[in-house]
Design a protein around this motif. Structure first.
Motif, PDB file in Angstrom:
ATOM      1  N   ILE A  91       5.787 -18.088  19.039  1.00 44.30           N
ATOM      2  CA  ILE A  91       6.720 -17.755  20.012  1.00 44.30           C
ATOM      3  C   ILE A  91       7.227 -16.110  19.389  1.00 44.30           C
ATOM      4  N   ALA A  92       7.350 -16.058  18.114  1.00 44.79           N
ATOM      5  CA  ALA A  92       7.907 -14.764  17.786  1.00 44.79           C
ATOM      6  C   ALA A  92       6.840 -13.625  18.072  1.00 44.79           C
ATOM      7  N   ARG A  93       5.296 -14.070  17.736  1.00 47.89           N
ATOM      8  CA  ARG A  93       4.351 -12.956  18.118  1.00 47.89           C
ATOM      9  C   ARG A  93       4.334 -12.757  19.721  1.00 47.89           C
ATOM     10  N   VAL A  94       4.540 -13.677  20.393  1.00 49.48           N
ATOM     11  CA  VAL A  94       4.680 -13.236  22.060  1.00 49.48           C
ATOM     12  C   VAL A  94       5.780 -12.525  22.152  1.00 49.48           C
ATOM     13  N   GLU A  95       6.902 -12.740  21.659  1.00 52.32           N
ATOM     14  CA  GLU A  95       8.066 -11.617  22.107  1.00 52.32           C
ATOM     15  C   GLU A  95       7.598 -10.322  21.475  1.00 52.32           C
ATOM     16  N   ALA A  96       7.050 -10.292  20.381  1.00 52.80           N
ATOM     17  CA  ALA A  96       6.693  -9.052  19.601  1.00 52.80           C
ATOM     18  C   ALA A  96       5.795  -8.231  20.855  1.00 52.80           C
ATOM     19  N   VAL A  97       4.516  -9.086  21.202  1.00 55.08           N
ATOM     20  CA  VAL A  97       3.938  -8.496  22.128  1.00 55.08           C
ATOM     21  C   VAL A  97       4.600  -7.693  23.323  1.00 55.08           C
ATOM     22  N   GLY A  98       5.767  -8.501  23.738  1.00 59.80           N
ATOM     23  CA  GLY A  98       6.541  -7.969  25.008  1.00 59.80           C
ATOM     24  C   GLY A  98       7.245  -6.602  24.466  1.00 59.80           C
ATOM     25  N   GLU A  99       7.727  -6.725  23.444  1.00 57.13           N
ATOM     26  CA  GLU A  99       8.440  -5.300  22.699  1.00 57.13           C
ATOM     27  C   GLU A  99       7.387  -4.190  22.837  1.00 57.13           C
ATOM     28  N   LEU A 126      -9.886  -2.861  21.606  1.00 57.23           N
ATOM     29  CA  LEU A 126      -8.978  -3.825  22.476  1.00 57.23           C
ATOM     30  C   LEU A 126      -9.171  -5.160  22.484  1.00 57.23           C
ATOM     31  N   LEU A 127     -10.513  -5.521  22.542  1.00 57.29           N
ATOM     32  CA  LEU A 127     -11.021  -6.792  22.642  1.00 57.29           C
ATOM     33  C   LEU A 127     -10.629  -7.460  21.231  1.00 57.29           C
ATOM     34  N   ALA A 128     -10.969  -6.644  20.119  1.00 55.15           N
ATOM     35  CA  ALA A 128     -10.843  -7.321  18.779  1.00 55.15           C
ATOM     36  C   ALA A 128      -9.180  -7.518  18.618  1.00 55.15           C
ATOM     37  N   PHE A 129      -8.468  -6.386  18.989  1.00 56.12           N
ATOM     38  CA  PHE A 129      -6.920  -6.805  18.898  1.00 56.12           C
ATOM     39  C   PHE A 129      -6.532  -8.036  19.751  1.00 56.12           C
ATOM     40  N   ALA A 130      -6.914  -8.368  20.907  1.00 52.28           N
ATOM     41  CA  ALA A 130      -6.854  -9.442  21.492  1.00 52.28           C
ATOM     42  C   ALA A 130      -7.200 -10.752  20.725  1.00 52.28           C
ATOM     43  N   ASP A 131      -8.506 -10.579  20.109  1.00 51.37           N
ATOM     44  CA  ASP A 131      -8.986 -11.721  19.410  1.00 51.37           C
ATOM     45  C   ASP A 131      -8.157 -12.060  18.350  1.00 51.37           C
ATOM     46  N   GLU A 132      -7.410 -10.942  17.526  1.00 48.60           N
ATOM     47  CA  GLU A 132      -6.854 -11.336  16.441  1.00 48.60           C
ATOM     48  C   GLU A 132      -5.389 -11.873  16.767  1.00 48.60           C
ATOM     49  N   LEU A 133      -4.765 -11.402  17.897  1.00 48.44           N
ATOM     50  CA  LEU A 133      -3.667 -12.041  18.308  1.00 48.44           C
ATOM     51  C   LEU A 133      -3.711 -13.518  19.098  1.00 48.44           C
ATOM     52  N   ALA A 134      -5.021 -13.759  19.617  1.00 44.25           N
ATOM     53  CA  ALA A 134      -5.322 -15.085  20.111  1.00 44.25           C
ATOM     54  C   ALA A 134      -4.127 -15.702  21.116  1.00 44.25           C
ATOM     55  N   ASP A 135      -3.591 -14.898  22.017  1.00 40.16           N
ATOM     56  CA  ASP A 135      -2.599 -15.401  22.810  1.00 40.16           C
ATOM     57  C   ASP A 135      -2.778 -15.043  24.285  1.00 40.16           C
ATOM     58  N   PRO A 136      -2.743 -15.760  25.199  1.00 42.38           N
ATOM     59  CA  PRO A 136      -3.040 -15.451  26.552  1.00 42.38           C
ATOM     60  C   PRO A 136      -1.941 -14.351  27.004  1.00 42.38           C
ATOM     61  N   VAL A 137      -0.679 -14.013  26.737  1.00 46.11           N
ATOM     62  CA  VAL A 137       0.125 -12.870  26.858  1.00 46.11           C
ATOM     63  C   VAL A 137      -0.669 -11.498  26.323  1.00 46.11           C
ATOM     64  N   ALA A 138      -1.198 -11.608  25.159  1.00 43.84           N
ATOM     65  CA  ALA A 138      -1.869 -10.330  24.518  1.00 43.84           C
ATOM     66  C   ALA A 138      -3.144 -10.330  25.487  1.00 43.84           C
TER      67      ALA A 138
END
Length: 317
Positions: free
Chosen positions: A126-134, A185-197
């Protein structure tokens, strides 16, 4: 002539021999249980072996000792728990003389923190999703100044939230090293591993292809959706608190009962026979299995992603 009386030591010696055989059977049974546990651990960790790893149980046990998470502190914590499990299990066996008790105590040392830590991974997610939004809002503000997308991403390094700071720095480093923007960017999304990212990265990749002028609006809407996602997940986690507390309470009571049995010889006397050890092993395995099952039920399903994994062959533009 009267027959000589039987030697009084004969029956006592027979009883001692019988007790020795019973203790030997108990030790063999306990060793078999330990061997089964070791084989189960090797099998579980071996199935998650990365490609190209050396097959065999030694590699699985080595990863069990060296792999405790992404950081050095996690690996140190795992080693302390494994070392404490061996010491506590051996001490319990020497104190009680029951191999199954030693096995259960050894399992409890790493198992109790693992059970009581349920929910921690969800809080971090949850904290990571919030960080992605920021980070998305900051990227929107920087891109609104007229900078290109890659320059805007690099410009967010100094202000990236702590939860995703490492991933953002890696993304910027890959762009500066000459990676294609799409693969980075795809590698970035793969490391975050979240639909929001995935949503953020998909918007950035689409911007790379059509060069639209509404990137800021898209990023703003995704940041708003991220805030709503964070609120929903926190509400769901709050509802999971009560059943998790019940499981922890029952586990604590069971461990207290086991501790009472360790110091009360009358309580564990029925378990000193081979049949008693077998019953204790079955009950302990059933209890551990139920705890694992209940913990898995309290875990939320992994969010489904829609972006593919990056292709290493397309890394260099």
């Amino acid at each position: 002539m009267a027959s000589a009386p039987a030697h009084p030591a004969g029956p006592a010696a027979g009883r001692r021999a019988g007790m020795t055989r019973i203790e030997l059977i108990a030790l063999v049974s306990g060793a078999t249980c330990v061997a089964g546990l070791v084989l189960a651990v090797v099998a579980l960790f071996g199935t998650r072996r990365p490609s190209g790893a050396t097959p065999g149980g030694a590699g699985g046990l080595r990863r069990l000792w060296t792999d405790g998470g992404a950081g050095r502190a996690d690996r140190r914590r795992r080693r302390v728990l494994l070392g404490g499990a061996v010491v506590a299990g051996a001490a319990a066996f020497l104190f009680t003389g029951l191999p199954v008790v030693g096995l259960l105590v050894a399992l409890a040392v790493p198992g109790v923190p693992w059970l009581f830590a349920v929910g921690g991974a969800e809080q971090r997610a949850i904290a990571r999703v919030e960080a992605v939004g920021e980070w998305t809002r900051r990227l929107k503000d920087i891109s609104a100044t007229g900078q290109g997308l890659q320059q805007a991403i690099i410009g967010t390094i100094s202000t990236a939230p702590e939860e995703i700071e490492e991933e953002v720095r890696t993304l910027a480093a890959r762009l500066q090293a000459g990676w294609s923007a799409r693969t980075a960017l795809l590698a970035f999304a793969d490391e975050l591993a979240d639909p929001v990212a995935d949503q953020v990265v998909a918007a950035l990749i689409l911007h790379l292809t059509d060069r639209g002028e509404r990137l800021g609006d898209v990023l703003g809407s995704i940041a708003g959706a991220a805030s709503a996602e964070v609120a929903t997940r926190r509400e769901v986690e709050a509802k999971r608190t009560q059943p998790r507390f019940a499981v922890r309470f029952l586990t604590g009571m069971t461990l207290a009962t086991l501790a009472y049995g360790l110091v009360n010889s009358d309580y564990i006397r029925p378990y000193r026979t081979p049949v008693g050890q077998l019953v204790m092993a079955v009950l302990g395995a059933a209890f551990v299995g139920l705890l694992i099952w209940v913990r898995s039920m309290s875990q939320p399903p992994r969010p489904a992603r829609f972006l593919p994994a990056p292709d290493p062959e397309e890394a260099i533009a």
